[in-house]
Design an enzyme around this catalytic site. Structure first.
Site, mmCIF file in Angstrom:
data_model
loop_
_atom_site.group_PDB
_atom_site.id
_atom_site.type_symbol
_atom_site.label_atom_id
_atom_site.label_comp_id
_atom_site.label_asym_id
_atom_site.label_seq_id
_atom_site.Cartn_x
_atom_site.Cartn_y
_atom_site.Cartn_z
ATOM 1 N N ASP A 121 -11.048 -10.488 5.180
ATOM 2 C CA ASP A 121 -12.396 -10.701 4.624
ATOM 3 C C ASP A 121 -12.772 -12.183 4.769
ATOM 4 O OD1 ASP A 121 -12.718 -8.010 3.899
ATOM 5 O OD2 ASP A 121 -13.641 -8.514 1.980
ATOM 6 N N LYS A 149 5.000 -14.940 1.168
ATOM 7 C CA LYS A 149 4.897 -15.366 -0.231
ATOM 8 C C LYS A 149 6.304 -15.311 -0.813
ATOM 9 C CE LYS A 149 2.751 -16.754 -3.865
ATOM 10 N NZ LYS A 149 2.094 -18.085 -3.952
ATOM 11 N N TYR A 208 0.815 -1.222 0.000
ATOM 12 C CA TYR A 208 0.000 0.000 0.000
ATOM 13 C C TYR A 208 0.848 1.271 0.000
ATOM 14 C CZ TYR A 208 -4.473 -2.392 0.856
ATOM 15 O OH TYR A 208 -5.600 -3.168 0.753
ATOM 16 N N ASP A 237 -5.318 -7.591 4.368
ATOM 17 C CA ASP A 237 -6.610 -7.094 3.871
ATOM 18 C C ASP A 237 -7.455 -8.262 3.366
ATOM 19 O OD1 ASP A 237 -8.575 -5.260 2.851
ATOM 20 O OD2 ASP A 237 -7.740 -5.607 0.855
ATOM 21 N N ASP A 273 -1.448 -18.110 -0.035
ATOM 22 C CA ASP A 273 -2.473 -18.934 -0.704
ATOM 23 C C ASP A 273 -2.878 -20.114 0.180
ATOM 24 O OD1 ASP A 273 0.140 -19.716 -1.158
ATOM 25 O OD2 ASP A 273 -0.127 -20.233 -3.272
HETATM 26 C C1 IPM Z 1 -10.124 -2.266 4.362
HETATM 27 C C2 IPM Z 1 -10.439 -1.746 2.996
HETATM 28 C C3 IPM Z 1 -9.391 -0.734 2.558
HETATM 29 C C4 IPM Z 1 -8.042 -1.434 2.559
HETATM 30 C C5 IPM Z 1 -9.646 -0.124 1.183
HETATM 31 C C6 IPM Z 1 -10.997 0.506 1.124
HETATM 32 C C7 IPM Z 1 -8.581 0.833 0.769
HETATM 33 O O1 IPM Z 1 -10.581 -2.774 2.081
HETATM 34 O O2 IPM Z 1 -9.992 -1.452 5.303
HETATM 35 O O3 IPM Z 1 -10.046 -3.491 4.515
HETATM 36 O O4 IPM Z 1 -7.712 -2.131 1.612
HETATM 37 O O5 IPM Z 1 -7.311 -1.265 3.536
HETATM 38 MN MN MN Z 2 -10.558 -4.764 2.994
#
Ligand code: IPM
Ligand code: MN
Ligand code: NAD
Length: 357
Positions: free
Chosen positions: A248, A187, A137, A244, A220
């Site tokens: 999820d 990785k 990032y 990130d 992975d």
């Molecule tokens: C998160 C989001 C952000 C990230 C995006 C919106 C830039 O996906 O906070 O998980 O990738 O950090």
């Molecule tokens: Mn995210």
């Protein structure tokens, strides 16, 4: 009475609705616990951009720097390219205030069903520690021969020894307080520089923590194992992008993004930390009173712990757990048929019942 200055940025989409819910809970719990949260509201985000061509004013970061913490909903609008909105507001805040630790718990709460077979309440209790200011990032790159057939885009990941070491060290310290088990996500089979440095630093720092059981897992394989054997994980440390993605998955196996809290922590006393849920602005359900407010509410509890108001933070968590356990007034993402405000009221009522006893 303790007083805290909180900068509130509801942002876009469901951010506006769930921040409103969370502030109701925070107001009630602060009142019960005899401290005060003084809010400064900032209407920054995509609507601000439509008017001003900026996501926040030029002195936005200075304004935020005066707060004890930042409470943010979500940023992102379907009519503006995401890189403009996120690089105009969210990511500069994380970087400017050196919020290098992003803490993302994934806990399977009572009453919540996981899409995975054979996991029950309490089986999943993972904390992902995501590096939050550099790595993939780092805002380094550019275009050459822009918008021609010969176009080149460079996006450079930046891994510093300092940045890598501090996030890894933080994770070892956290593992020491938990089950003494730490997984590093790598990785280095393909990324022969950045991830090789990451692995080397992990190995070096591990020598200072002989009591911690460590393992190193390719990203992975980690995505696979979060689904295949989530019970095996406790503290997990990952680079910005890997963290990130993995969070999820962590959210989905524990009931979804509607329950996933997150905090961006700075360890410099002069800098505020920022608390925002893992989810985004969810344009598909925005403005319909359908969003699950729990992720934002649990994020509020995280902020209270950070401010040192642990009792209040626990009361919020308990009232959320009670709500999930009873199963009344839950939103549709977790199997209920109630609206955002109904779920919020249920949590407020449970908070009332808990603190009365
Ligand atoms: C998160 C989001 C952000 C990230 C995006 C919106 C830039 O996906 O906070 O998980 O990738 O950090
Ligand atoms: Mn995210
Ligand atoms: P998202 O998290 O907004 O939504 C993904 C899915 O989960 C959607 O179907 C949504 O309806 C659902 N969902 C998310 N939160 C929910 C909640 N509280 N209750 C019920 N359902 C919920 O991710 P996306 O759709 O990929 O992104 C939408 C926008 O948000 C994009 O502009 C993206 O860049 C942005 N985004 C911002 C942040 C942030 O500000 N921290 C985080 C992630 C994404």
């Amino acid at each position: 009475m303790n007083n805290y200055n909180i900068a509130v940025i509801p942002g876009d989409g469901i951010g506006i609705e769930v921040v409103d819910s969370a502030l109701k809970v925070l107001d009630k719990v602060s009142n019960n616990n005899n401290f005060k949260l003084n809010y400064s509201f900032y209407d920054w985000g995509s609507n601000y951009y439509f008017k001003n061509k900026l996501m926040m004013p030029e002195d936005g970061l200075d304004l935020l720097s005066k707060s004890d913490a930042i409470f943010l909903g979500a940023i992102g609008h379907p009519d503006i390219q995401d890189h403009l909105t996120l690089n105009g507001l969210l990511l500069p805040i994380r970087r400017k205030f050196d919020q290098y630790v992003c803490i993302r718990p994934s806990v399977l709460f009572p009453g919540v069903s996981s899409p995975l077979k054979n996991v029950k309440e309490g089986d999943i209790d993972i904390v992902v520690v995501r590096e939050n200011t550099e790595g993939e990032y780092a805002n380094v790159g550019g275009f050459q021969y822009h918008e021609t057939n010969d176009e080149i885009a460079l996006q450079t990941a930046v891994f510093t020894r300092k940045g890598t070491e501090r996030i890894i060290r933080y994770s070892f310290e956290l593992a020491k307080q938990r089950s003494k088990k730490l997984t590093s996500i790598t990785k280095s089979n393909a990324q022969g520089y950045s991830m090789v440095l990451w692995d080397r630093v992990f190995e070096e720092v591990s020598k200072d923590y002989p009591e911690i059981e460590t393992s190193s897992l390719l990203i992975d394989a980690a995505c696979m194992d979060f689904i295949r054997k989530p019970k095996d994980f406790d503290v997990v440390v990952a680079s910005n992008l890997f963290g990130d993605i993995l969070t999820d998955i962590g959210a989905m196996i524990t009931g979804g993004l509607g329950l996933a809290s997150s905090g961006n922590i700075s360890f410099d006393d002069k800098n505020p930390s920022m608390f925002e849920p893992t989810h985004g602005s969810a344009p598909d359900i925005a403005g319909k009173n359908l969003a699950n407010p729990i992720a934002q509410i649990l994020t509020g509890a995280m902020m209270l712990s950070h401010l040192g108001e642990d009792n209040a933070a626990n009361e919020v968590r308990e009232s959320v757990i009670e709500t999930l356990k009873n199963g009344n007034n839950l939103t549709s993402d977790i199997g209920g048929n109630s609206k955002t405000d109904e779920c919020t009221n249920e949590i407020l009522n449970n908070l009332w019942t808990l603190t009365k006893n």
